[in-house]
Structure formats: C-alpha cells, structure tokens
Design an enzyme around this catalytic site. Structure first.
Site, PDB file in Angstrom:
ATOM      1  CE  LYS A  68      -3.771  -2.431   2.213  1.00 23.97           C
ATOM      2  NZ  LYS A  68      -4.339  -2.929   3.456  1.00 23.97           N
ATOM      3  CD  GLN A 120      -3.341  -4.716   6.618  1.00 21.38           C
ATOM      4  OE1 GLN A 120      -3.271  -3.732   5.886  1.00 21.38           O
ATOM      5  NE2 GLN A 120      -4.010  -5.804   6.265  1.00 21.38           N
ATOM      6  CG  ASP A 122      -9.869  -0.532   5.326  1.00 24.00           C
ATOM      7  OD1 ASP A 122      -9.631  -0.815   4.133  1.00 24.00           O
ATOM      8  OD2 ASP A 122      -9.159  -0.913   6.273  1.00 24.00           O
TER       9      ASP A 122
END
Ligand code: NDP
Length: 292
Positions: free
Chosen positions: A51, A95, A118
């Site tokens: 990422k 994460q 997200d």
C-alpha cells in the site's frame, strides 16, 4: 470463456487515479493515506508495504506507522485520534487483524468516518445501505463490482449468489449488487456456512461471488454453464517442490469451473490487484470531499 484480467483493470483504475491526483495537485492538494500496522504478522507487513509503495508511486502523501505488538488499546486510540486531527491525512487504515488484546471494533469506531477509506465504520456501513454515495465502500467488494462493469457483465436483473457474509467482503458485496444503478440492480442471495444445499443455490446463479476463505471450495457442481464467477479467495496451500513451498489458490477450483464459465477471475491476478487500486481511489475521494 473470458478471463477477467484484474491486473489490467486495476491499471485502468490507477490511471484514473493519476488524472484525479493531477487535478487535485493543480488546486494545491495532495491526498494523504496513513496505514497503521500493529505487530509483525508477515502477511500484514507485506500488505502494508505494498500500500505504501503504491501511494509513493502515485505521488500520494503516505504515512506508514509500524507499532510494536505490545501497543495498548489506549496507545492505538491515541494514534488514531492524532491522525483524525492531521489535515495532511485524508485516509486512515488500521491493518487487520490486530493482536488479540486490541478491540478492533472500537478502533474502527474511533476513526473519523470521513477518513475511513476501508469503509468499516458504522456510518459508512449505513451510508452503503441507504445508498448515500458520499460514504466509503470496502475496497474488495468495490473492486469486484468494478471488475464486473469493466468486463461488460450485466448485473441488472441477474441472479447473483454471494458465498460469504463477512463485513469485509460478503455483506457489502451484497449491498452493492442490490443497490440501484450501474453494477447493481441484481437479485442477490447471500449464502454462508449454515446454508443448506449450497450447490443447488449456486446452480441458479448467473453470477457467483466466492468469498469463503476455503481453498478451491466451489467446484463444477456449483456452477451452471455460462455463469460468471468472481473468486475473492486468497489461500496459501502447500506446494512441495516449488521455491516458496506454497502457492496461492482461490476459493474456486479454477481448472474444472473455468470451462463452464462465460467469464471468470483468476487467482492471483483477479480481485487481488483491484483491492489496492480501490484503496487509492477511496483516498482520493476522501481528499476531494475534505476539500469541498
Ligand atoms: P471470513 O472468514 O470473514 O468469512 C468467510 C465467509 O464464508 C463466512 O461468512 C462463512 O460463513 C462463509 N463460509 C465458510 N465456510 C463455508 C461453507 N462451507 N459454505 C458456505 N459458506 C461458508 O472471510 P473474508 O470474507 O474476510 O474473506 C474471504 C476470502 O476472501 C478469504 O480467502 C480471504 O483471504 C479473501 N480476501 C481477499 C481479499 C482480496 O483483496 N482479494 C480481501 C479480503 C479477503 P459464516 O458467516 O457462517 O461463518
């Protein structure tokens, strides 16, 4: 049989992102993404690295915070609050999965919904349900929808079976497909581990989305001739004799399912590359909305 090339379609999304970034740059704005990793899970570390790499490649402002596995809930909450207050950061991602002592739901709720790229915050889940386009949709199902559109697969009126009901893939996927408009308007069935006679249900599907987490679970008996299959699964299975000793397979038994399909995604090279591309796209959207 059409092989849906996720790598190629993700490249198109990245090209669109580049154009959007250039337009924002002309207005003096640089989208910023912060990725927080707690602990040293090797797979998570690899995701975070990729990422960060993609952000840098696109010229986004990227902050990678690698915190020790001993980080407390309060310390992590403070990191999130600081990022919420940082005007250079438009997207925040913690994460998953964090270490066991961390209450992940509480962390997600602490993220400013306007920076929740997200799409896991309850506000964004609600916005998806009420079809409010200002919300953020989880990147993997958003990528799957984009694959269907790019591959010319008509979802309107189609019978779609989503196998899996997770908050990350299955549920948002079902909501996207049943929403009104392009890439939606489908008749959606959601199956899970308690579903009876899964094969018969899948056999009725024009489109199957497999998000189960079980290697090669969907076989030829689940798929009717001419169906479209999107394989979300990423599973490591042992492969003795190979350099790494393992290989990645999807949730679909590709070799026997593909010949029956009108179109199918491979693993790797299908849904995987789309997830990160949609994360970049969501970060740009967050920056644009913050500046509006
Ligand atoms: P989860 O484990 O959270 O969810 C799996 C779902 O599959 C659950 O709803 C579960 O049912 C259902 N399921 C399990 N066994 C069966 C069965 N025998 N029959 C029918 N349904 C079953 O997984 P995720 O949604 O997070 O991920 C799914 C897959 O997608 C994984 O392989 C993961 O690695 C991959 N993935 C890939 C991404 C990408 O970028 N390509 C991103 C995210 C995930 P129940 O709810 O009843 O337990």
């Amino acid at each position: 049989m059409q092989l849906i090339n996720g790598t190629e379609i993700a490249t198109q999304v990245i090209e669109e992102c580049k154009r959007d970034i250039a337009a924002l740059a002309a207005a003096g704005k640089v989208p910023g993404l912060a990725v927080v990793l707690v602990g040293d899970d090797p797979a998570s570390r690899a995701y975070v690295r990729s990422k960060d790499r993609k952000c840098k490649e696109l010229g986004l402002h990227s902050v990678k915070l690698e915190l020790p596995a001993t980080t407390t809930q309060d310390e992590l909450l403070q990191v999130v609050r600081d990022l919420n207050n940082d005007p250079a950061i438009h997207g925040i991602l913690v994460q998953s999965p964090p270490p066991k002592h961390i209450d992940e739901a509480a962390i997600v709720r602490a993220i400013d919904p306007a920076k929740d790229v997200d799409g896991f915050h309850p506000i964004n889940v609600a916005k998806l349900a009420i079809e409010d386009s200002s919300g953020f949709v989880p990147c993997t199902p958003l990528g799957c929808q984009r694959l269907l559109i790019a591959a010319g697969v008509e979802t309107s009126g189609a019978n779609v079976v989503v196998v899996g009901r997770s908050m990350i893939v299955g549920k948002p996927m079902a909501m996207l497909l049943m929403a009104k408009g392009k890439g939606g308007d489908a008749t959606v069935t959601v199956a899970h581990s308690r579903t009876k006679d899964l094969a018969a249900i899948c056999q009725r599907a024009d489109i199957i989305i497999a998000a189960i987490g079980r290697p090669e679970f969907i076989t030829a008996e689940h798929v009717r001739e001419g169906a479209v299959v999107i394989d979300v699964g990423i599973n490591r299975v042992e492969a003795p004799g190979t350099e790494k000793g393992y290989k990645l397979v999807g949730d679909v038994k590709f070799d026997e399912v593909a010949p029956k399909c009108r179109a199918i995604t491979p693993v790797p090279g299908g849904v995987g590359p789309m997830t990160i591309a949609m994360l970049m796209s969501n970060t740009i959207k967050a920056c644009r909305q913050a500046s509006a």
